[in-house]
Every structure is written in structure tokens, then in C-alpha cells.
Design a protein around this motif. Structure first.
Motif, PDB file in Angstrom:
ATOM      1  N   SER A 240      37.821  35.672  47.131  1.00 42.85           N
ATOM      2  CA  SER A 240      37.203  36.138  45.905  1.00 42.85           C
ATOM      3  C   SER A 240      38.304  36.658  44.982  1.00 42.85           C
ATOM      4  N   ALA A 241      37.913  37.244  43.849  1.00 43.09           N
ATOM      5  CA  ALA A 241      38.905  37.734  42.903  1.00 43.09           C
ATOM      6  C   ALA A 241      38.305  38.846  42.054  1.00 43.09           C
ATOM      7  N   VAL A 242      39.171  39.682  41.540  1.00 48.29           N
ATOM      8  CA  VAL A 242      38.796  40.733  40.590  1.00 48.29           C
ATOM      9  C   VAL A 242      39.614  40.512  39.327  1.00 48.29           C
ATOM     10  N   ILE A 243      38.921  40.445  38.183  1.00 47.13           N
ATOM     11  CA  ILE A 243      39.572  40.158  36.910  1.00 47.13           C
ATOM     12  C   ILE A 243      39.415  41.339  35.962  1.00 47.13           C
ATOM     13  N   ASP A 244      40.512  41.738  35.334  1.00 46.66           N
ATOM     14  CA  ASP A 244      40.495  42.748  34.281  1.00 46.66           C
ATOM     15  C   ASP A 244      40.191  42.027  32.967  1.00 46.66           C
ATOM     16  N   ALA A 245      38.976  42.153  32.480  1.00 42.26           N
ATOM     17  CA  ALA A 245      38.571  41.411  31.292  1.00 42.26           C
ATOM     18  C   ALA A 245      39.457  41.705  30.087  1.00 42.26           C
ATOM     19  N   GLN A 246      39.986  42.923  30.014  1.00 40.17           N
ATOM     20  CA  GLN A 246      40.842  43.277  28.883  1.00 40.17           C
ATOM     21  C   GLN A 246      42.179  42.530  28.911  1.00 40.17           C
ATOM     22  N   SER A 308      40.026  39.478  49.490  1.00 45.56           N
ATOM     23  CA  SER A 308      39.292  38.906  50.614  1.00 45.56           C
ATOM     24  C   SER A 308      37.804  38.870  50.293  1.00 45.56           C
ATOM     25  N   GLY A 309      37.094  37.980  50.977  1.00 47.00           N
ATOM     26  CA  GLY A 309      35.658  37.883  50.796  1.00 47.00           C
ATOM     27  C   GLY A 309      35.269  36.567  50.168  1.00 47.00           C
ATOM     28  N   THR A 310      33.979  36.348  50.057  1.00 52.94           N
ATOM     29  CA  THR A 310      33.475  35.096  49.493  1.00 52.94           C
ATOM     30  C   THR A 310      32.483  35.337  48.359  1.00 52.94           C
ATOM     31  N   SER A 311      32.443  36.546  47.835  1.00 52.87           N
ATOM     32  CA  SER A 311      31.535  36.844  46.731  1.00 52.87           C
ATOM     33  C   SER A 311      32.054  36.211  45.440  1.00 52.87           C
ATOM     34  N   VAL A 312      31.170  36.085  44.462  1.00 57.43           N
ATOM     35  CA  VAL A 312      31.564  35.552  43.165  1.00 57.43           C
ATOM     36  C   VAL A 312      32.593  36.488  42.537  1.00 57.43           C
ATOM     37  N   PRO A 313      33.662  35.969  41.945  1.00 56.68           N
ATOM     38  CA  PRO A 313      34.667  36.830  41.315  1.00 56.68           C
ATOM     39  C   PRO A 313      34.046  37.812  40.328  1.00 56.68           C
TER      40      PRO A 313
END
Length: 333
Positions: A240-246, A308-313
Motif C-alpha cells: 500500500s502507500a501513503v501520499i501527502d496530497a500537498q 506494508s499492507g494491501t489497503s487502497v493507498p
């Protein structure tokens, strides 16, 4: 005795007039055969194909030169994201009529881009249709054995990186549709033209292909929307991923439209037609990748990280809260 004129069909004449001059590779045989030869030079051949359809990917009154460039460039963008250098392409045209006023600028622009990107025409097919005009390109690219960058391969800790700016093409499409963006930019012709240009004529990042091949653990081009395509890359990599929209790079007009509320973040990240490269870069290789991008003249921005993980970013706002997205990308069906 056969009349030579009777041995040449209208299709053959069309090909000879407009496209044989573009088929400069020796293996194209002047487009007089049913197939071409592509020398691999000890490497591997990457194959990609995309079609663009009137009323779906371009408007009926769009300039034919922009249609030609888009048809080829969306495929070049795929090659760039795979770390492949262009080798050639084949073209299929489905036309309602043989319109010289349309075909001449179409062929001229196609030839200019074939030369600009080093991707010669190798062959193809032309057919008539009562329906919308359709242009299909299959492009071939070269990579060293085992070096094609796939969607899979991203690992936790990798940076999520994009080239260029995101959302311009979707905003350009809204201008052509006469929506709120068109109204907001009614007095800013330069901004409108830039955004429309980004929709009509993508800028494939082939200059960065080598760096992608050298440093990316996973990559694809952003064709259907950053949010949706990132979800596809993560699914293929089982992460999965985490995105900083800014951190998402925006052009000046897009930033103004977002700040004013004319365009929302969902339109920016889900609209499609960006044709930028989306890639995962291991932390240890990011500095070298960024340096290669500077030398190639391509802007790159780190916008988040693989987890890690399989959730939607997840896309996070300035407060660290997740942004709710009703849709992730454009879908034909």
C-alpha cells in the motif's frame, strides 16, 4: 497485360502518399510487405499498445496534428515507464473517409514525432468505418535482458515519485467541455491554452527511461488518474502507500484553480490523461535518480512512501487526515 493502375488500391495509394515517407527503418521495407523486422541488438523487446477513439480520447474537431501526436505519445509514455528506449511502431487507422485535408497534417505530425523520439513507423493497416475515427498504435522498445521495470516490485520504505505535474490534462478537458474551469479562466488565454495543450498533446518522459530502468523498483505511466494508477501499482506489488496530497506537483493554473475551489483534489488525482511516470524508488537510490532526472531535464517529485499492507493507498491532507475520494480514476466501463 495488367494495367499498373489496377494493381494499386486506394488503400495502397494512401499509405504510399502519407506514410511510406515515414517508414525510414530498413526493416520496414518501405511498407510494401505484410511484416517488418526489428533487430533486438542482444536486448529484449518491450511491446505496448493503446488506441485512441474519436469522442472518447479526442474531439471530432481537434486538430489532426494533435491527434497524431497523442496517438503515438501515449504509447511512448508506456515505454518510458518500463525503462525502454523506443524502437519503432505500427499504426492502424479506422477512417470514415479519405480526407486529404485531415491526413496531410496528421501524417506530417506523426512523422515529426517519430523522428523526435527515434521511433520509426514499421507498418500497419488502414480500414474504413462508418463509426468514429480510431487510431491504434503498437510500439516497441528495447531494454537490456531482465531490465524491464514492472508494476510489481515496490517494497515498503520506497518513495513514491511522479514526474512533471498532475491534473493539467483533466482540467484541459473541462475547458474543452465548457465547464467551470473554462469560465474561471475565460480571461487567461495562456493558462487555458496550456491546460488544453496538456490534454491534447502529452509529453512522454522518454528522456528519463534509463534512470527509471536503473533505479525504480516498480513503475507505470499515469494514464487513468494518479489515485487509480497508484492503486494498480500497489496491488501488483502487494503493498500500500501513503501520499501527502500537498506534495503532489501542480502547474500554476492548477494550483490556482484548486485554491479557489474551482477544481477539487479528486479532479486533480483521478482525472487521467497526465501521461507522467509514477514510480517507486528505494530510498538509497533516490538521490541518484533525482540527479539523473535533473540531467535529463525532467522534474520529479517525491509525494509519499510505500507501506506494508494491501489497503487502497491513502491521500492525506495538511492535518494528516485521509481525503475521501469517491472515484480513483477514469474507467471506460
Amino acid at each position: 497485360m495488367t494495367d499498373p493502375k489496377q494493381t494499386t488500391s486506394g488503400e495502397d495509394s494512401l499509405i504510399a502518399r502519407y506514410f511510406r515517407p515515414l517508414a525510414t527503418a530498413p526493416g520496414a521495407f518501405g511498407l510494401v510487405d505484410d511484416a517488418a523486422i526489428l533487430q533486438a541488438g542482444g536486448g529484449e523487446i518491450v511491446v505496448t499498445t493503446d488506441a485512441i477513439v474519436e469522442g472518447v480520447h479526442f474531439f471530432p474537431d481537434d486538430p489532426p496534428d494533435t491527434i497524431a501526436r497523442k496517438a503515438l505519445r501515449v504509447n511512448l509514455s508506456d515505454l518510458a515507464a518500463k525503462g525502454a528506449s523506443p524502437a519503432g511502431f505500427v499504426l492502424t487507422l479506422a477512417l470514415r473517409t479519405q480526407d486529404d485535408d485531415w491526413l496531410a497534417p496528421f501524417a506530417r505530425a506523426l512523422g515529426e514525432d517519430a523522428g523526435l523520439f527515434g521511433c520509426p513507423l514499421l507498418g500497419g493497416d488502414t480500414v474504413s468505418t462508418p463509426g468514429p475515427v480510431m487510431i491504434s498504435v503498437t510500439a516497441f522498445g528495447r531494454v537490456a535482458p531482465g531490465k524491464m521495470v514492472r508494476r510489481s516490485g515496490a517494497a515498503p520504505g520506497d518513495r513514491i515519485v511522479v514526474t512533471g505535474t498532475i491534473g493539467d490534462a483533466a482540467l484541459g478537458l473541462e475547458i474543452l467541455k465548457g465547464g467551470a474551469v473554462a469560465t474561471a479562466l475565460a480571461r487567461d488565454a495562456a493558462a487555458s491554452q496550456m491546460l488544453v495543450g496538456r490534454y491534447r498533446v502529452p509529453q512522454p518522459r522518454n528522456a528519463l527511461a534509463q534512470a527509471v530502468g536503473d533505479h525504480a523498483s516498480a513503475a507505470m505511466d499515469v494514464s487513468d488518474g494518479l489515485a487509480g494508477d497508484l492503486a494498480k501499482l500497489c496491488a501488483a506489488s502487494q503493498v500500500s502507500a501513503v501520499i501527502d496530497a500537498q506534495s503532489i506537483p501542480l502547474s500554476a493554473p492548477a494550483a490556482v484553480l484548486l485554491a479557489e475551489g474551482t477544481a477539487g483534489i479528486e479532479a486533480i488525482v483521478s482525472g487521467g490523461d497526465d501521461y507522467e511516470i509514477l514510480c517507486a524508488i528505494p530510498e538509497a537510490g533516490f538521490t541518484a535518480f533525482a540527479q539523473a532526472a535533473r540531467l535529463a531535464g525532467v522534474a520529479v517529485t517525491s509525494i509519499g512512501s510505500v507501506i506494508s499492507g494491501t489497503s487502497v493507498p491513502r491521500f492525506l491532507d495538511t492535518k494528516g487526515s485521509q481525503i475521501a475520494l469517491k472515484r480513483l480514476s477514469y474507467s471506460h466501463f
